[in-house]
Motif scaffolding. Structure first.
Motif, PDB file in Angstrom:
ATOM      1  N   MET A   1       0.840  -1.209   0.000  1.00 31.51           N
ATOM      2  CA  MET A   1       0.000   0.000   0.000  1.00 31.51           C
ATOM      3  C   MET A   1       0.875   1.258   0.000  1.00 31.51           C
ATOM      4  O   MET A   1       1.904   1.303   0.682  1.00 31.51           O
ATOM      5  CB  MET A   1      -0.896   0.015   1.238  1.00 31.51           C
ATOM      6  CG  MET A   1      -2.041  -0.978   1.198  1.00 31.51           C
ATOM      7  SD  MET A   1      -3.376  -0.410   0.147  1.00 31.51           S
ATOM      8  CE  MET A   1      -4.563  -1.733   0.402  1.00 31.51           C
ATOM      9  N   VAL A  41      -4.598   3.680  -3.212  1.00 31.21           N
ATOM     10  CA  VAL A  41      -5.216   2.358  -3.078  1.00 31.21           C
ATOM     11  C   VAL A  41      -4.866   1.504  -4.294  1.00 31.21           C
ATOM     12  O   VAL A  41      -5.001   1.969  -5.438  1.00 31.21           O
ATOM     13  CB  VAL A  41      -6.761   2.493  -2.968  1.00 31.21           C
ATOM     14  CG1 VAL A  41      -7.427   1.119  -2.978  1.00 31.21           C
ATOM     15  CG2 VAL A  41      -7.126   3.259  -1.710  1.00 31.21           C
ATOM     16  N   PRO A  42      -4.408   0.277  -4.099  1.00 29.86           N
ATOM     17  CA  PRO A  42      -4.088  -0.598  -5.233  1.00 29.86           C
ATOM     18  C   PRO A  42      -5.277  -0.760  -6.180  1.00 29.86           C
ATOM     19  O   PRO A  42      -6.417  -0.929  -5.745  1.00 29.86           O
ATOM     20  CB  PRO A  42      -3.750  -1.942  -4.560  1.00 29.86           C
ATOM     21  CG  PRO A  42      -3.282  -1.567  -3.204  1.00 29.86           C
ATOM     22  CD  PRO A  42      -4.115  -0.376  -2.809  1.00 29.86           C
ATOM     23  N   PRO A  69      -8.611  -5.288  -6.994  1.00 33.82           N
ATOM     24  CA  PRO A  69      -7.785  -6.352  -6.408  1.00 33.82           C
ATOM     25  C   PRO A  69      -8.253  -6.628  -4.979  1.00 33.82           C
ATOM     26  O   PRO A  69      -8.924  -5.797  -4.357  1.00 33.82           O
ATOM     27  CB  PRO A  69      -6.375  -5.757  -6.425  1.00 33.82           C
ATOM     28  CG  PRO A  69      -6.597  -4.281  -6.344  1.00 33.82           C
ATOM     29  CD  PRO A  69      -7.856  -4.024  -7.133  1.00 33.82           C
ATOM     30  N   LEU A  70      -7.886  -7.773  -4.442  1.00 31.59           N
ATOM     31  CA  LEU A  70      -8.354  -8.153  -3.112  1.00 31.59           C
ATOM     32  C   LEU A  70      -7.859  -7.223  -2.015  1.00 31.59           C
ATOM     33  O   LEU A  70      -8.505  -7.092  -0.969  1.00 31.59           O
ATOM     34  CB  LEU A  70      -7.935  -9.595  -2.803  1.00 31.59           C
ATOM     35  CG  LEU A  70      -8.684 -10.678  -3.594  1.00 31.59           C
ATOM     36  CD1 LEU A  70      -8.174 -12.059  -3.215  1.00 31.59           C
ATOM     37  CD2 LEU A  70     -10.196 -10.581  -3.362  1.00 31.59           C
ATOM     38  N   ASP A  71      -6.711  -6.567  -2.228  1.00 32.52           N
ATOM     39  CA  ASP A  71      -6.222  -5.637  -1.213  1.00 32.52           C
ATOM     40  C   ASP A  71      -6.667  -4.195  -1.493  1.00 32.52           C
ATOM     41  O   ASP A  71      -6.214  -3.260  -0.847  1.00 32.52           O
ATOM     42  CB  ASP A  71      -4.693  -5.701  -1.098  1.00 32.52           C
ATOM     43  CG  ASP A  71      -3.991  -5.390  -2.417  1.00 32.52           C
ATOM     44  OD1 ASP A  71      -4.655  -5.386  -3.473  1.00 32.52           O
ATOM     45  OD2 ASP A  71      -2.764  -5.144  -2.390  1.00 32.52           O
ATOM     46  N   GLY A  72      -7.578  -4.046  -2.444  1.00 32.01           N
ATOM     47  CA  GLY A  72      -8.105  -2.727  -2.781  1.00 32.01           C
ATOM     48  C   GLY A  72      -9.588  -2.625  -2.489  1.00 32.01           C
ATOM     49  O   GLY A  72     -10.102  -3.235  -1.556  1.00 32.01           O
ATOM     50  N   HIS A  74     -12.270  -3.944  -3.740  1.00 28.62           N
ATOM     51  CA  HIS A  74     -12.932  -5.000  -4.502  1.00 28.62           C
ATOM     52  C   HIS A  74     -14.426  -5.088  -4.218  1.00 28.62           C
ATOM     53  O   HIS A  74     -15.178  -5.705  -4.977  1.00 28.62           O
ATOM     54  CB  HIS A  74     -12.274  -6.360  -4.205  1.00 28.62           C
ATOM     55  CG  HIS A  74     -12.375  -6.763  -2.768  1.00 28.62           C
ATOM     56  ND1 HIS A  74     -13.439  -7.471  -2.266  1.00 28.62           N
ATOM     57  CD2 HIS A  74     -11.547  -6.523  -1.723  1.00 28.62           C
ATOM     58  CE1 HIS A  74     -13.266  -7.671  -0.974  1.00 28.62           C
ATOM     59  NE2 HIS A  74     -12.121  -7.100  -0.611  1.00 28.62           N
ATOM     60  N   ASP A 158      -4.264   1.695   2.575  1.00 25.70           N
ATOM     61  CA  ASP A 158      -4.872   0.652   3.400  1.00 25.70           C
ATOM     62  C   ASP A 158      -5.847   1.248   4.411  1.00 25.70           C
ATOM     63  O   ASP A 158      -6.903   0.668   4.677  1.00 25.70           O
ATOM     64  CB  ASP A 158      -3.778  -0.138   4.125  1.00 25.70           C
ATOM     65  CG  ASP A 158      -4.329  -1.323   4.893  1.00 25.70           C
ATOM     66  OD1 ASP A 158      -5.086  -2.117   4.302  1.00 25.70           O
ATOM     67  OD2 ASP A 158      -4.018  -1.448   6.088  1.00 25.70           O
ATOM     68  N   VAL A 161      -9.074   1.917   2.581  1.00 18.54           N
ATOM     69  CA  VAL A 161      -9.799   0.661   2.336  1.00 18.54           C
ATOM     70  C   VAL A 161     -10.521   0.210   3.607  1.00 18.54           C
ATOM     71  O   VAL A 161     -11.700  -0.150   3.576  1.00 18.54           O
ATOM     72  CB  VAL A 161      -8.837  -0.441   1.841  1.00 18.54           C
ATOM     73  CG1 VAL A 161      -9.560  -1.795   1.793  1.00 18.54           C
ATOM     74  CG2 VAL A 161      -8.290  -0.087   0.467  1.00 18.54           C
ATOM     75  N   LYS A 162      -9.818   0.254   4.736  1.00 17.65           N
ATOM     76  CA  LYS A 162     -10.422  -0.161   6.006  1.00 17.65           C
ATOM     77  C   LYS A 162     -11.596   0.744   6.384  1.00 17.65           C
ATOM     78  O   LYS A 162     -12.630   0.263   6.873  1.00 17.65           O
ATOM     79  CB  LYS A 162      -9.373  -0.140   7.120  1.00 17.65           C
ATOM     80  CG  LYS A 162      -8.342  -1.247   7.011  1.00 17.65           C
ATOM     81  CD  LYS A 162      -7.278  -1.127   8.097  1.00 17.65           C
ATOM     82  CE  LYS A 162      -6.245  -2.239   7.995  1.00 17.65           C
ATOM     83  NZ  LYS A 162      -5.161  -2.081   9.006  1.00 17.65           N
ATOM     84  N   LYS A 165     -14.578  -0.100   4.116  1.00 15.25           N
ATOM     85  CA  LYS A 165     -15.137  -1.395   4.507  1.00 15.25           C
ATOM     86  C   LYS A 165     -16.015  -1.235   5.744  1.00 15.25           C
ATOM     87  O   LYS A 165     -17.124  -1.777   5.832  1.00 15.25           O
ATOM     88  CB  LYS A 165     -14.015  -2.400   4.816  1.00 15.25           C
ATOM     89  CG  LYS A 165     -13.420  -3.075   3.616  1.00 15.25           C
ATOM     90  CD  LYS A 165     -12.385  -4.096   4.049  1.00 15.25           C
ATOM     91  CE  LYS A 165     -11.769  -4.819   2.860  1.00 15.25           C
ATOM     92  NZ  LYS A 165     -10.736  -5.799   3.282  1.00 15.25           N
TER      93      LYS A 165
END
Length: 202
Positions: A1, A41-42, A69-72, A74, A158, A161-162, A165
């Motif tokens: 990240m 963010v990826p 992507p899963l670490d973005g 998604h 990151d 993203v958190k 979410k």
């Protein structure tokens, strides 16, 4: 990240809030800040900005390609639409409904609404602006709110993203408990209390 500079973010927010005579300039400066944060963010890249429809009835502030992507992000749409409001007061429900309608017209199921000073109403009771966010979700459009205070806590992609979410999970949870179109949580509690009182007194 990708890491971000919290001191830069804080300085920009302070500068935007201090600008009182140029609402257009405030908006552009907030858009630039949000573009920088989201690009950390990826999978997110800025595709376009300040897009106006042919009939000049709708405008999109920021338009991101989201490779999901899963670490973005998604769990959000591709492309991803982001609205930015650098107002000196809380954003009202009408603006939130307009954004939800824009998402629907563009075939989007989710978008991010950045309101520097938050939105009107009470989150627990889902009043005013929060009511419009809740009803939009019931109609198929998820509007995730990000405030200036939220931005002050972001130091990396990151973190964003958190945050989104958490906003999504909290919104779905409140949607279930609020029961749009039915009785609210507060109403149901009052009804249960009245029922217990009647049973006890009979």
């Amino acid at each position: 990240m990708t890491a971000l500079d919290p001191s830069h973010i804080a300085a920009e927010i302070e500068a935007i809030r201090a600008e009182t005579n140029n609402s257009s300039g405030k908006g552009k400066r907030l858009e630039a800040l949000i573009a920088t944060i989201f690009r950390a963010v990826p999978g997110l890249s800025l595709e376009d900005q300040d897009i106006t429809s042919n009939y000049r009835t709708q405008e999109i502030d920021l338009y991101f390609m989201n490779e999901r992507p899963l670490d973005g992000l998604h769990f959000l749409d591709c492309p991803l639409i982001v609205e930015c409001k650098g107002w000196s007061c809380a954003v009202d429900g009408r603006e939130l409904r307009y954004f939800a309608t824009t998402l629907k017209d563009k075939g989007r199921r989710s978008g991010v609404f950045v309101a520097l000073e938050g939105i009107t109403g009470n989150a627990d009771d889902r009043t005013a602006g929060f009511f419009h966010v809740t009803t939009a979700m019931a109609e198929g459009q998820t509007v995730l709110i990000v405030t200036g205070e939220d931005l002050l806590g972001i130091a990396s992609g990151d973190d964003l993203v958190k945050l989104l979410k958490r906003r999504l999970m909290d919104q779905v949870k409140s949607q279930v408990s609020a029961g749009v179109g039915g009785t609210s949580v507060k109403q149901r509690k009052a009804e249960r209390a009245a029922e217990r009182k009647n049973v006890g007194g009979s």
